[in-house]
Design a protein around this motif. Structure first.
Motif, PDB file in Angstrom:
ATOM      1  N   UNK A  86      13.466   1.050  39.278  1.00  0.00           N
ATOM      2  CA  UNK A  86      12.744   1.372  38.035  1.00  0.00           C
ATOM      3  C   UNK A  86      13.283  -0.111  37.817  1.00  0.00           C
ATOM      4  N   UNK A  87      12.377  -1.003  37.415  1.00  0.00           N
ATOM      5  CA  UNK A  87      13.064  -2.505  36.976  1.00  0.00           C
ATOM      6  C   UNK A  87      11.941  -2.930  35.930  1.00  0.00           C
ATOM      7  N   UNK A  88      13.555  -3.466  35.519  1.00  0.00           N
ATOM      8  CA  UNK A  88      13.120  -4.488  33.585  1.00  0.00           C
ATOM      9  C   UNK A  88      13.214  -5.921  33.803  1.00  0.00           C
ATOM     10  N   UNK A  89      12.497  -6.386  33.803  1.00  0.00           N
ATOM     11  CA  UNK A  89      12.842  -8.126  34.292  1.00  0.00           C
ATOM     12  C   UNK A  89      12.085  -8.763  33.071  1.00  0.00           C
ATOM     13  N   UNK A  90      12.338 -10.017  32.785  1.00  0.00           N
ATOM     14  CA  UNK A  90      11.589 -10.569  31.624  1.00  0.00           C
ATOM     15  C   UNK A  90      10.930 -11.453  32.660  1.00  0.00           C
ATOM     16  N   UNK A  91      10.284 -11.991  32.224  1.00  0.00           N
ATOM     17  CA  UNK A  91       9.251 -13.083  33.043  1.00  0.00           C
ATOM     18  C   UNK A  91       9.856 -13.958  33.262  1.00  0.00           C
ATOM     19  N   UNK A  92      10.764 -14.978  32.917  1.00  0.00           N
ATOM     20  CA  UNK A  92      11.459 -15.595  33.630  1.00  0.00           C
ATOM     21  C   UNK A  92      13.143 -16.044  33.140  1.00  0.00           C
ATOM     22  N   UNK A  93      13.483 -16.274  34.192  1.00  0.00           N
ATOM     23  CA  UNK A  93      14.732 -16.720  34.031  1.00  0.00           C
ATOM     24  C   UNK A  93      15.862 -17.176  34.720  1.00  0.00           C
ATOM     25  N   UNK A  94      15.762 -18.622  34.527  1.00  0.00           N
ATOM     26  CA  UNK A  94      16.096 -19.586  35.394  1.00  0.00           C
ATOM     27  C   UNK A  94      18.038 -20.116  35.472  1.00  0.00           C
TER      28      UNK A  94
ATOM     29  N   UNK B 222      23.271   5.031  47.944  1.00  0.00           N
ATOM     30  CA  UNK B 222      24.111   5.868  47.713  1.00  0.00           C
ATOM     31  C   UNK B 222      23.688   6.864  46.349  1.00  0.00           C
ATOM     32  N   UNK B 223      22.638   6.772  46.186  1.00  0.00           N
ATOM     33  CA  UNK B 223      21.673   7.558  45.275  1.00  0.00           C
ATOM     34  C   UNK B 223      21.201   8.973  45.974  1.00  0.00           C
ATOM     35  N   UNK B 224      20.867   9.503  44.759  1.00  0.00           N
ATOM     36  CA  UNK B 224      20.639  11.524  45.301  1.00  0.00           C
ATOM     37  C   UNK B 224      19.270  11.254  45.747  1.00  0.00           C
ATOM     38  N   UNK B 225      19.290  12.050  46.318  1.00  0.00           N
ATOM     39  CA  UNK B 225      17.611  12.217  46.884  1.00  0.00           C
ATOM     40  C   UNK B 225      16.367  12.518  45.483  1.00  0.00           C
ATOM     41  N   UNK B 226      15.635  11.956  45.423  1.00  0.00           N
ATOM     42  CA  UNK B 226      14.314  12.206  43.838  1.00  0.00           C
ATOM     43  C   UNK B 226      15.847  11.963  42.828  1.00  0.00           C
ATOM     44  N   UNK B 227      16.132  11.229  42.636  1.00  0.00           N
ATOM     45  CA  UNK B 227      16.710   9.838  41.982  1.00  0.00           C
ATOM     46  C   UNK B 227      16.441   8.996  40.996  1.00  0.00           C
ATOM     47  N   UNK B 228      17.070   8.143  40.332  1.00  0.00           N
ATOM     48  CA  UNK B 228      16.358   6.947  39.835  1.00  0.00           C
ATOM     49  C   UNK B 228      17.444   5.630  40.153  1.00  0.00           C
ATOM     50  N   UNK B 229      16.905   4.728  39.773  1.00  0.00           N
ATOM     51  CA  UNK B 229      18.013   3.348  40.839  1.00  0.00           C
ATOM     52  C   UNK B 229      17.161   2.495  39.491  1.00  0.00           C
ATOM     53  N   UNK B 230      17.626   1.978  38.699  1.00  0.00           N
ATOM     54  CA  UNK B 230      17.722   1.105  37.053  1.00  0.00           C
ATOM     55  C   UNK B 230      18.197  -0.416  37.540  1.00  0.00           C
ATOM     56  N   UNK B 231      17.199  -1.290  37.827  1.00  0.00           N
ATOM     57  CA  UNK B 231      17.461  -2.615  37.782  1.00  0.00           C
ATOM     58  C   UNK B 231      16.862  -3.614  36.586  1.00  0.00           C
ATOM     59  N   UNK B 232      17.317  -4.229  35.395  1.00  0.00           N
ATOM     60  CA  UNK B 232      17.655  -5.091  34.613  1.00  0.00           C
ATOM     61  C   UNK B 232      18.259  -6.286  34.823  1.00  0.00           C
ATOM     62  N   UNK B 233      17.260  -7.392  33.739  1.00  0.00           N
ATOM     63  CA  UNK B 233      17.834  -8.925  34.072  1.00  0.00           C
ATOM     64  C   UNK B 233      17.349  -8.889  32.529  1.00  0.00           C
ATOM     65  N   UNK B 234      18.608 -10.044  32.378  1.00  0.00           N
ATOM     66  CA  UNK B 234      18.705 -10.173  30.528  1.00  0.00           C
ATOM     67  C   UNK B 234      19.832 -11.337  30.536  1.00  0.00           C
TER      68      UNK B 234
END
Length: 661
Positions: free
Chosen positions: A536-544, A566-578
């Motif tokens: 799951x990615x939570x990203x802004x429209x642009x971040x330079x 290193x995640x367990x099967x059927x889990x979630x990885x979260x990627x966020x940029x702020x």
């Protein structure tokens, strides 16, 4: 024959000066320090004093001040000799000395210098010419009193002040004449040196009126600008022919400089004591600030340190006196902004005598709610580099003070050296541990595939010559796989070494970090989906950010791939940029995987290190991914941290400056 007092702690120099004076036909009183010289001056009333600048107990500069502030000896001429200060030093000009002789000097030079200040014939005592002012003349008497640097006051038998010279009025305040002693403590703020109020019967003039001879009583008062001044007070009763007390006189001598010198020395000693006694304490900087604040009576100090990631000042230590409320503190301070930022920009000590003045450098958000009167700031250096700023606040107006400035610059240097020493010690410990561990790890990572290659080559070599190739193909596959692993390991080690040494150059240009992270997420999505893992990615429209797009993609790929691996099967990885207040881009990658034991976390960014749960569960890897990420982030002047719990997973946070450093 005149009397000359010589104040010199060097015995050889004593003998030379005394011999020259005797050859000139005068009597010599020799002393070895400033205090003994002052006593001799009061006793013998010499025609001249020859004093060394650098002496124990009371140096030559302090001796001159003491002479000027004693009405009985204030006119005594002084010639200073020095090897400590250059003759043109401004501190010498303030002493009022007749002349300054630099060491080394010869006998002819010394003789000629002293001859001009000593009488060649005994003075002839004669009555004053007609029309000459005399002590009986009131105008003469008033002029004499007003010429004194000491404050002089006298009271009658009823305790009413009947005389106060100009200096006394400047010291204590206008309107002191005619005031009963009983009202003095109510009309004027007169304090003990510790700041507690003086009571009427404790005043030197009251004690003298009661028949006591008072010597060097201490007094604290404030001038018209509310600056503290310390005084030494001598007082004597005035008696008539029958011995009855008919009044009292007192003389105040300003000893603020001596008090300040003792205070400054005490402050420096307390700071050095903290550094010596608590070099490794987590709150050592707060202890240093407390030592400064308590000894200098400053209610509030703050230490700001330069954040190398953002090139901003961030708060790192604070001292708030008991019962004081802390000031509001910005999360960061840019170069040239506010008091701390301006000090950083100018690289020099700054004084703010009035916090609320129109030209005050203190931010309005801070000064508006502050009761403090004055402030200042001094840069904290490590060598030639400014690593922080120390700011201080006071209830009393603080004009630029050269002696205090020297102290603060020295204290800031101590703080800078202390911080650098702690940083060096930590780095040395980490380097030693990392070197030993690296040797062991690189040996392990090389020996493991080499063992497989060597063993399987031996098996192939021992096979019969007529054995078909198909029957040894499985053995050759092991050799080929381990050979590829070695090549990959060597290439990554060389790439990492080139980055760390600076041989691998970065191409810095504006990079949209949103595009880089989005591409990395898309690239890992198929492998993640194969194990039922959602990215799951939570990203802004642009971040330079300024950076090398290829290296930033390399770092992002490694972090997200690690999280999926290193995640367990059927889990979630979260990627966020702020975006952090327009100053820093913050990338976080979080998983719900196996996590890492706390003891192992500090070593994860070292080359070839792999956590135990990765090594022993068959999860593939070289142990170079996080090390590569660390180096890429550092080359971009950023920071990377890891937080992990074995039950909830791992979060990696990368902070990159948005402005080019």
């Amino acid at each position: 024959m005149a009397c000359v007092v010589v104040a010199e702690d060097n015995l050889d120099h004593q003998r030379v000066i005394a011999e020259v004076i005797r050859r000139l036909g005068h009597e010599v009183i020799v002393t070895g320090d400033g205090q003994a010289a002052l006593k001799a001056i009061r006793e013998y009333r010499p025609a001249l004093v020859v004093a060394d600048v650098d002496m124990p107990h009371l140096d030559g500069l302090q001796l001159c001040v003491a002479i000027r502030h004693d009405p009985e000896i204030a006119g005594t001429p002084v010639v200073l000799v020095t090897a400590y200060l250059l003759p043109g030093d401004p501190r010498l000009a303030d002493t009022g000395a007749l002349a300054v002789l630099g060491k080394p000097f010869g006998v002819p030079e010394l003789t000629e210098a002293l001859r001009g200040y000593l009488p060649s014939e005994p003075p002839v005592v004669a009555g004053p010419p007609i029309g000459t002012p005399s002590p009986a003349n009131p105008a003469f008497f008033d002029a004499l009193l007003d010429c004194l640097d000491a404050g002089v006051a006298a009271c009658d038998a009823e305790g009413r002040v009947v005389l106060a010279n100009r200096t006394m009025r400047e010291f204590i305040g206008p309107g002191i004449g005619g005031v009963p002693i009983a009202d003095a403590t109510r009309k004027f703020v007169l304090l003990h040196p510790d700041g507690t109020p003086l009571r009427t019967h404790e005043l030197a003039l009251s004690r003298a009126l009661a028949g006591e001879n008072v010597e060097h009583a201490e007094l604290l008062a404030h001038d018209e600008l509310n600056r503290p001044r310390w005084f030494a007070v001598n007082a004597r009763p005035v008696r008539d022919a029958s011995g009855a007390v008919t009044g009292a006189v007192a003389a105040l001598h300003d000893v603020t400089s001596q008090h300040r010198n003792r205070q400054f020395q005490h402050c420096e000693n307390e700071v050095l004591k903290v550094i010596a006694d608590h070099p490794h304490a987590a709150d050592a900087t707060d202890r240093i600030l407390a030592a400064i604040g308590s000894t200098l009576s400053w209610p509030y100090l703050r230490l700001w340190l330069v954040d190398e990631v953002t090139d901003l000042l961030r708060p790192a230590g604070v001292y708030t006196a008991p019962q004081e409320r802390p000031l509001p503190v910005p999360v960061s301070m840019a170069r040239g902004t506010g008091l701390a930022g301006t000090c950083w920009q100018r690289a020099d000590l700054i004084w703010v005598p009035d916090l609320h003045a129109a030209d005050s450098l203190v931010l309005p958000s801070i000064s508006a709610g502050a009761d403090f009167r004055a402030a200042g700031a001094v840069p904290v250096r490590s060598g030639e580099r400014i690593v922080g700023v120390l700011t201080f606040f006071s209830y009393e107006r603080q004009e630029p003070d050269s002696a205090l400035g020297v102290l603060l610059t020295g204290l800031a240097g101590l703080i800078g050296a202390f911080l650098e020493q702690r940083r060096s010690e930590v780095l040395a410990l980490h380097l030693a541990a990392a070197t030993d561990e690296y040797i062991a790890l690189v040996g392990h990572e090389l020996r493991t595939p080499l063992t497989s290659i060597g063993a399987y080559v031996d098996l192939i070599a021992e096979s019969p010559d007529d054995l078909p190739l198909g029957e040894v193909r499985e053995l050759l596959d092991v050799v080929q796989r381990n050979n590829a692993r070695l090549r990959d390991l060597v290439e990554k080690l060389l790439d990492l070494a080139a980055l760390e040494s600076g041989h691998a150059k970065l191409t810095i240009r504006p990079v949209d970090l949103t595009d880089v992270v989005a591409a990395a997420v898309d690239a890992v999505a198929p492998a993640a989906a194969g194990r039922g893992i959602t990215v799951e990615a939570n990203l802004p429209d642009e971040l330079t950010v300024p950076g090398d797009a290829e290296r930033l993609r390399q770092m992002t790929d490694a972090l997200i791939e690690n999280a999926v691996k290193f995640s367990r099967a059927d889990s979630k990885v979260t990627v966020a940029l702020t975006d952090e207040v327009g100053e820093v881009a913050v990338l976080t990658v979080a998983d719900n995987g196996t996590g890492v034991a706390p003891a192992e976390q500090p070593r994860l960014f070292r080359r070839l290190y792999r956590a135990g749960n990765a090594r022993h569960t068959g999860i593939p890897g070289t142990g170079l991914g996080l090390a590569l990420c660390r180096v890429v982030v550092e080359r971009h002047h950023g920071s990377i941290t890891l937080a992990s719990h074995e039950s909830t997973g791992t979060t990696v946070t990368v902070r990159l400056p948005r402005l080019e450093v």
